[in-house]
Write a protein that holds these residues in place. Structure first.
Motif, PDB file in Angstrom:
ATOM      1  N   THR A 243      38.976  44.678  42.602  1.00 29.32           N
ATOM      2  CA  THR A 243      40.199  44.081  41.732  1.00 29.32           C
ATOM      3  C   THR A 243      41.460  44.636  41.988  1.00 29.32           C
ATOM      4  O   THR A 243      42.438  44.197  41.986  1.00 29.32           O
ATOM      5  CB  THR A 243      39.624  44.330  40.224  1.00 29.32           C
ATOM      6  N   THR A 246      42.464  42.902  45.340  1.00 26.41           N
ATOM      7  CA  THR A 246      42.883  41.524  44.921  1.00 26.41           C
ATOM      8  C   THR A 246      43.942  41.129  43.912  1.00 26.41           C
ATOM      9  O   THR A 246      44.635  40.329  44.064  1.00 26.41           O
ATOM     10  CB  THR A 246      41.495  40.805  44.703  1.00 26.41           C
ATOM     11  N   GLU A 247      43.730  42.257  42.875  1.00 30.12           N
ATOM     12  CA  GLU A 247      44.697  41.929  41.764  1.00 30.12           C
ATOM     13  C   GLU A 247      45.588  43.149  41.481  1.00 30.12           C
ATOM     14  O   GLU A 247      46.626  43.127  40.652  1.00 30.12           O
ATOM     15  CB  GLU A 247      44.070  41.557  40.368  1.00 30.12           C
ATOM     16  N   HIS A 248      45.386  44.367  42.227  1.00 32.01           N
ATOM     17  CA  HIS A 248      46.250  45.568  42.057  1.00 32.01           C
ATOM     18  C   HIS A 248      46.183  45.990  40.536  1.00 32.01           C
ATOM     19  O   HIS A 248      47.197  46.259  40.107  1.00 32.01           O
ATOM     20  CB  HIS A 248      47.596  45.331  42.443  1.00 32.01           C
ATOM     21  N   ARG A 249      45.136  45.861  39.984  1.00 34.49           N
ATOM     22  CA  ARG A 249      44.935  46.476  38.604  1.00 34.49           C
ATOM     23  C   ARG A 249      43.355  46.796  38.236  1.00 34.49           C
ATOM     24  O   ARG A 249      42.612  46.653  38.842  1.00 34.49           O
ATOM     25  CB  ARG A 249      45.070  45.179  37.618  1.00 34.49           C
ATOM     26  N   THR A 251      40.495  46.776  35.851  1.00 34.75           N
ATOM     27  CA  THR A 251      40.056  45.835  34.728  1.00 34.75           C
ATOM     28  C   THR A 251      39.198  46.431  33.778  1.00 34.75           C
ATOM     29  O   THR A 251      38.568  47.391  33.948  1.00 34.75           O
ATOM     30  CB  THR A 251      39.288  44.640  35.359  1.00 34.75           C
TER      31      THR A 251
END
Length: 283
Positions: A243, A246-249, A251
């Motif tokens: 994550t 792909t999302e820079h966070r 989760t």
């Protein structure tokens, strides 16, 4: 030393007719106890006809319960447990007793593949043996065998741990290994049982699966909980890496996995302390 022969029996009249004469011939001075676990056939009468002391239950309480009743009533310094279905012959008893004379505290009759009731039971028992061997660091040749000789004083230390069902051999074996009481295995031949087995695959399948977890919790809970915590931790780390890329966070799923890893590990620590207290001897 006086020997007590203990046979749990439920509707095993025919098996007793085959088993008891050989026991009487081999060990005429031994105490012979048949625990009648709520039988509806001639089990009790056959046992009395062969000179056995009969402990009868008004209803079936389980194999483990019969073992506990017999052990409490026995007067011998050595307890010899046998199945009453005709599978265990008297010929192997001297080998088991010889192991006790050589310093072991328990000697177990180990069945080969041809002594298993079915292919499924054989595969399950093989899995149990491997898990128990990994847990204890010693080769466990037959974890679920009901044919064993044991020093009475040491066996009775663990009566409070024994279940009323079919997994008493698992419990007592792991208890002896945990307490550093030496255990020996002797290969034995097993005859075809008389009568029907009281084990039902569908009813007892989940119960036998739980034996795997019982092995761990009886001996060393950390060997079960640490790998489980590691799996959750690696899953959390892998999810976080994915994550983040792909999302820079970070989760919620990653947080859940890391929390699960920490909780499982802490439960393992508590279980280890409880296990240590369970085996603490009170003189």
């Amino acid at each position: 030393m006086r020997i007590s022969l203990i046979l749990p029996a439920k509707n095993e009249a025919e098996g007793l007719r085959r088993t008891l004469p050989g026991l009487r011939e081999l060990l005429p001075e031994a105490e012979l106890i048949v625990v009648d676990d709520g039988s509806t056939d001639e089990t009790a009468a056959v046992a009395r006809d062969h000179g056995a002391r009969v402990l009868s239950s008004p209803y079936s309480m389980g194999n483990g319960a019969a073992i506990k009743r017999g052990a409490r009533a026995a007067q011998g310094e050595i307890l010899m447990f046998l199945d009453a279905d005709g599978q265990h012959g008297a010929a192997a008893i001297p080998e088991l007793l010889a192991k006790l004379e050589n310093g072991f505290d328990m000697a177990v009759g180990a069945r080969g593949w041809d002594g298993q009731a079915s292919v499924g039971r054989g595969l399950a028992n093989g899995l149990y043996n491997r898990v128990a061997s990994w847990m204890t660091g010693h080769r466990v040749a037959d974890l679920t065998s009901g044919f064993r000789a044991v020093r009475a004083a040491k066996f009775k230390e663990f009566l409070h741990l024994l279940p009323n069902g079919f997994s008493y051999p698992t419990t007592i074996t792991m208890a002896f290994f945990r307490s550093a009481y030496p255990v020996a295995y002797v290969p034995i031949p097993v005859a075809k049982r008389l009568g029907m087995s009281h084990i039902r695959p569908l009813r007892d399948g989940v119960r036998f699966l739980l034996i795997i977890f019982k092995i761990a919790t009886l001996y060393s809970p950390m060997k079960l909980f640490v790998p489980t915590a590691a799996v959750f931790g690696l899953l959390g780390l892998g999810n976080y890496a994915y994550t983040y890329i792909t999302e820079h966070r970070f989760t919620n799923m990653s947080a859940l996995m890391f929390s699960a890893a920490a909780i499982v590990f802490l439960i393992g620590l508590i279980s280890e302390q409880i296990t240590a207290l369970t085996y603490r001897r009170h003189d």
